[in-house]
Write a protein that holds these residues in place. Structure first.
Motif, PDB file in Angstrom:
ATOM      1  N   ALA A 105       0.747  -1.330  -0.038  1.00  0.00           N
ATOM      2  CA  ALA A 105       0.045   0.009  -0.069  1.00  0.00           C
ATOM      3  C   ALA A 105       0.825   1.445   0.132  1.00  0.00           C
ATOM      4  N   LYS A 106       2.105   1.269   0.708  1.00  0.00           N
ATOM      5  CA  LYS A 106       2.815   2.332   0.855  1.00  0.00           C
ATOM      6  C   LYS A 106       3.515   2.419  -0.571  1.00  0.00           C
ATOM      7  N   GLY A 107       3.718   1.597  -1.234  1.00  0.00           N
ATOM      8  CA  GLY A 107       4.223   1.456  -2.541  1.00  0.00           C
ATOM      9  C   GLY A 107       3.407   2.023  -3.832  1.00  0.00           C
ATOM     10  N   GLU A 108       1.983   1.947  -3.367  1.00  0.00           N
ATOM     11  CA  GLU A 108       1.056   2.380  -4.299  1.00  0.00           C
ATOM     12  C   GLU A 108       0.967   3.905  -4.083  1.00  0.00           C
ATOM     13  N   ILE A 109       1.161   4.246  -2.752  1.00  0.00           N
ATOM     14  CA  ILE A 109       1.130   5.874  -2.336  1.00  0.00           C
ATOM     15  C   ILE A 109       2.260   6.549  -3.152  1.00  0.00           C
ATOM     16  N   VAL A 110       3.534   5.916  -3.056  1.00  0.00           N
ATOM     17  CA  VAL A 110       4.537   6.445  -3.747  1.00  0.00           C
ATOM     18  C   VAL A 110       4.427   6.650  -5.169  1.00  0.00           C
ATOM     19  N   TYR A 111       3.796   5.527  -5.886  1.00  0.00           N
ATOM     20  CA  TYR A 111       3.354   5.418  -7.055  1.00  0.00           C
ATOM     21  C   TYR A 111       2.561   6.488  -7.472  1.00  0.00           C
ATOM     22  N   GLY A 112       1.359   6.538  -6.638  1.00  0.00           N
ATOM     23  CA  GLY A 112       0.247   7.588  -7.021  1.00  0.00           C
ATOM     24  C   GLY A 112       0.580   8.815  -6.904  1.00  0.00           C
ATOM     25  N   ALA A 113       1.529   9.291  -5.809  1.00  0.00           N
ATOM     26  CA  ALA A 113       1.998  10.725  -5.750  1.00  0.00           C
ATOM     27  C   ALA A 113       3.058  10.966  -6.762  1.00  0.00           C
ATOM     28  N   SER A 114       3.642  10.058  -7.471  1.00  0.00           N
ATOM     29  CA  SER A 114       4.374  10.288  -8.517  1.00  0.00           C
ATOM     30  C   SER A 114       3.910  10.680  -9.723  1.00  0.00           C
ATOM     31  N   PHE A 115       2.608  10.616  -9.809  1.00  0.00           N
ATOM     32  CA  PHE A 115       2.025  11.170 -10.924  1.00  0.00           C
ATOM     33  C   PHE A 115       1.734  12.646 -10.739  1.00  0.00           C
ATOM     34  N   VAL A 116       1.481  12.891  -9.258  1.00  0.00           N
ATOM     35  CA  VAL A 116       0.951  14.359  -8.974  1.00  0.00           C
ATOM     36  C   VAL A 116       2.483  15.047  -9.357  1.00  0.00           C
ATOM     37  N   GLU A 117       3.500  14.471  -8.880  1.00  0.00           N
ATOM     38  CA  GLU A 117       4.959  15.127  -9.053  1.00  0.00           C
ATOM     39  C   GLU A 117       4.922  15.450 -10.566  1.00  0.00           C
ATOM     40  N   TRP A 118       4.826  14.425 -11.198  1.00  0.00           N
ATOM     41  CA  TRP A 118       5.411  14.439 -12.559  1.00  0.00           C
ATOM     42  C   TRP A 118       4.662  15.511 -13.447  1.00  0.00           C
ATOM     43  N   PHE A 119       3.110  15.438 -13.076  1.00  0.00           N
ATOM     44  CA  PHE A 119       2.363  16.514 -13.880  1.00  0.00           C
ATOM     45  C   PHE A 119       2.408  17.930 -13.422  1.00  0.00           C
ATOM     46  N   SER A 120       2.863  18.014 -12.086  1.00  0.00           N
ATOM     47  CA  SER A 120       3.132  19.266 -11.286  1.00  0.00           C
ATOM     48  C   SER A 120       4.268  19.942 -12.490  1.00  0.00           C
ATOM     49  N   GLU A 121       5.300  19.024 -12.781  1.00  0.00           N
ATOM     50  CA  GLU A 121       6.135  19.451 -13.834  1.00  0.00           C
ATOM     51  C   GLU A 121       5.872  19.491 -15.263  1.00  0.00           C
ATOM     52  N   GLU A 122       4.997  18.762 -15.890  1.00  0.00           N
ATOM     53  CA  GLU A 122       4.674  18.974 -17.181  1.00  0.00           C
ATOM     54  C   GLU A 122       3.561  20.105 -17.279  1.00  0.00           C
ATOM     55  N   ALA A 123       2.928  20.389 -16.118  1.00  0.00           N
ATOM     56  CA  ALA A 123       1.853  21.664 -16.438  1.00  0.00           C
ATOM     57  C   ALA A 123       2.709  22.718 -17.027  1.00  0.00           C
ATOM     58  N   ARG A 124       4.178  23.000 -16.712  1.00  0.00           N
ATOM     59  CA  ARG A 124       4.603  24.037 -17.574  1.00  0.00           C
ATOM     60  C   ARG A 124       4.859  23.806 -18.610  1.00  0.00           C
ATOM     61  N   ARG A 125       4.785  22.666 -19.408  1.00  0.00           N
ATOM     62  CA  ARG A 125       5.409  22.236 -20.802  1.00  0.00           C
ATOM     63  C   ARG A 125       4.232  21.886 -21.569  1.00  0.00           C
ATOM     64  N   ILE A 126       2.911  22.542 -21.734  1.00  0.00           N
ATOM     65  CA  ILE A 126       1.982  22.260 -22.551  1.00  0.00           C
ATOM     66  C   ILE A 126       2.244  23.046 -23.647  1.00  0.00           C
ATOM     67  N   TYR A 127       3.437  22.514 -24.507  1.00  0.00           N
ATOM     68  CA  TYR A 127       3.793  23.385 -25.570  1.00  0.00           C
ATOM     69  C   TYR A 127       2.792  23.235 -26.840  1.00  0.00           C
ATOM     70  N   LEU A 171      -5.838  18.228 -14.136  1.00  0.00           N
ATOM     71  CA  LEU A 171      -5.654  19.672 -13.270  1.00  0.00           C
ATOM     72  C   LEU A 171      -4.444  20.283 -13.934  1.00  0.00           C
ATOM     73  N   ALA A 172      -3.486  19.656 -14.291  1.00  0.00           N
ATOM     74  CA  ALA A 172      -2.251  20.142 -14.505  1.00  0.00           C
ATOM     75  C   ALA A 172      -2.595  20.990 -16.032  1.00  0.00           C
ATOM     76  N   VAL A 173      -3.026  20.599 -16.775  1.00  0.00           N
ATOM     77  CA  VAL A 173      -3.585  21.319 -18.389  1.00  0.00           C
ATOM     78  C   VAL A 173      -4.630  22.269 -18.112  1.00  0.00           C
ATOM     79  N   GLY A 174      -5.283  22.351 -16.814  1.00  0.00           N
ATOM     80  CA  GLY A 174      -6.696  23.340 -16.549  1.00  0.00           C
ATOM     81  C   GLY A 174      -7.889  22.831 -16.461  1.00  0.00           C
ATOM     82  N   CYS A 175      -8.072  21.388 -16.637  1.00  0.00           N
ATOM     83  CA  CYS A 175      -9.411  20.966 -16.584  1.00  0.00           C
ATOM     84  C   CYS A 175      -9.750  20.623 -15.221  1.00  0.00           C
ATOM     85  N   THR A 176     -11.169  20.680 -15.047  1.00  0.00           N
ATOM     86  CA  THR A 176     -11.409  20.349 -13.637  1.00  0.00           C
ATOM     87  C   THR A 176     -12.351  18.870 -13.633  1.00  0.00           C
TER      88      THR A 176
END
Ligand code: ADP
Length: 483
Positions: A105-127, A171-176
């Motif tokens: 379960a902890k592994g899943e939380i790390v994995y799940g959170a990694s998408f939030v980290e990744w897309f927090s970064e991608e949010a700036r790169r919607i070129y 959320l990263a690209v501006g959807c709700t």
């Protein structure tokens, strides 16, 4: 359940930044699959509440899409940080409602959170792009814009990460988002939302509807014209239904559906490594993942040795309560799941399969099924044709590469596949011949945020994670300008 932060436990739905009951006041019960103890009674919402959530998401979209990429990025990053700060609590909630071992379960939380980290970064790169015009006085510019309100419907087998990998790119690209989690595991979803609110994600940007009548909520989500896209992870049957329901309003879709993964071991493979890979890919989450190996194919020279080594390793696994240390196989999600698995084993045995190990429930806890190996199986059996979703490994014997490729592809599904071998030419041939969205080569672990996860054929379409993961949430618009 003991938590450091008991505020994470919520049993209501979340609309426009408020925790709300169903209008009817009705609730449904959520229980621990290990001992069936009651964990919570959760608001049982229906069409009206779903509509309100959609309307809230529609209003919030007008504001959220105008946040700068930098603002959205920072809020997502904060959400990510909070998930890791609360990892023990999030994993505890997950194990209690879903049953998987706490470390997993902890592994899943790390994995799940990694998408939030990744897309927090991608949010700036919607070129976008600039394309050389088709005439000398024409300029062509490509914009990528958020699709709008996204409906996300998620399953119980990954109650955390199936949510973040939809909500974070949206959320990263501006959807709700209006999220409908599985009714068996609503508490992990709510805990994520508590943290989203704490991170400062504005009201209406994420809404969560809980209810036991999935088809009623699903109907509103698919028919309401404010919703512009549906992202669904779940069974192929429900995916097809939702796809049909989305036709009238021509919604965009991402579907991550069932799998029937082949796991192929060639004669020259490293057998010990293949056994470890089989355990990781087959028995994680007690076999309840859509990328679980479903059919093991082992070449004839090493068939007996592989089965014996796999049996020895499975005997070492501890079965029990996911909260107990050292346990690696927890209960299946509910009694229906156990009965389904029993039916598959019975049918195989009736038709000549041999039980190498397992083949029954654990004494003293009827929700836990022993890790099981079936040998002498054939392609007419249900274990070849259906998604097993339990700790059963049917091991098929094969002679040639050609034969195994044909069998591996002989299914309407096309999500994950795996093979083990050491011949370079064969590795390329097999990797290219497998009709799957994902191919694990000499590894049983293929899930990562940095790669595009998704299937082909009846396993669906759309990709989650990686730089491609934002594409499903943006529209491409081109501006043609005469100068
Ligand atoms: P699983 O076998 O993983 O439970 P399902 O496809 O039944 O697969 O469930 C996945 C998600 O889809 C869950 O959130 C479930 O409530 C939801 N769901 C099931 N049926 C429908 C439906 N008719 N409309 C909308 N959502 C549905």
């Amino acid at each position: 359940m003991k938590l450091k932060n008991s505020n994470l436990l919520k049993n209501q739905s979340y609309i426009n930044g408020e925790w709300v009951n169903a209008h009817s006041g009705d609730t449904f019960d959520v229980s621990n699959p290990f001992d069936n103890s009651l964990l919570a009674s959760v608001s049982d919402c229906g069409q009206q509440e779903t509509r309100e959530a959609i309307e809230a998401a529609g209003k919030a979209f007008k504001v959220w899409k105008n946040y700068s990429a930098n603002q959205r990025s920072k809020l997502l990053r904060k959400w990510y940080d909070l998930q890791l700060e609360n990892i023990d609590d999030l994993a505890t909630i997950l194990t209690y409602e879903q049953g998987k071992p706490f470390e997993e379960a902890k592994g899943e939380i790390v994995y799940g959170a990694s998408f939030v980290e990744w897309f927090s970064e991608e949010a700036r790169r919607i070129y976008g792009d600039v394309i050389p015009g088709h005439e000398s006085d024409k300029r062509i510019i490509i914009l990528k814009q958020p699709i709008g309100v996204v409906a996300a419907i998620t399953p119980w087998n990954f109650p955390n990460s199936m949510i973040t990998r939809k909500v974070a790119p949206a959320l990263a690209v501006g959807c709700t988002v209006v999220l409908k989690p599985a009714k068996l595991t609503p508490l992990s979803a709510n805990a994520l939302v508590v943290l989203a609110e704490e991170a400062g994600i504005p009201k209406g940007v994420i809404n969560v509807i809980h209810g036991k009548k999935a088809s009623v909520i699903g109907k509103e989500l698919t028919e309401n014209p404010i919703v512009k896209k549906l992202s669904f992870t779940g069974s192929t049957a429900v995916g097809k239904l939702l796809m049909a329901q989305c036709a009238d309003t021509v919604k965009k879709l991402s579907l991550e559906l069932g799998g029937n993964a082949p796991f192929i071991v060639f004669n020259d493979a490293d057998i010990d490594k293949a056994v470890q890979g089989a355990i990781a890919s087959k028995f994680r989450n007690a076999g309840q993942t859509c990328v679980c190996s479903n059919r093991l194919f082992v070449q004839s020279e090493i068939y007996d040795e592989f089965n014996e080594k796999l049996r020895e390793e499975l005997a070492k696994l501890k079965l029990g309560n996911g909260m107990e240390s050292g346990v690696s196989i927890g209960p299946l999600i509910d009694e229906n799941a156990v009965e389904f698995v029993e039916g598959l084993v019975e049918e195989a045995v009736d038709n000549g399969a041999k039980v190498v190990c397992g083949g029954k429930r654990l004494e003293g806890n009827s929700g836990i099924y022993y890790p099981t190996i079936l040998s002498d199986v054939n392609i007419d059996m249900r274990v070849f044709n259906e998604e097993i979703f339990g700790p059963i490994a049917p091991v098929f014997k094969f002679e040639t590469e050609e034969e195994v490729i044909e069998k591996a592809n002989d299914t309407p599904f096309g999500l994950a596949s795996y093979f083990y071998g050491n011949n370079n030419s064969q590795i390329w041939r097999v990797a290219e011949a497998l009709e799957y969205g994902i191919v694990g080569i000499n590894t049983g672990m293929i899930s990562t945020t940095v790669a595009p996860f998704g299937g082909i054929k009846e396993s669906g379409f759309g990709r989650e994670g990686s730089k491609y993961g934002v594409d499903d949430y943006v529209e491409i618009k081109y501006l043609c300008m005469e100068v």
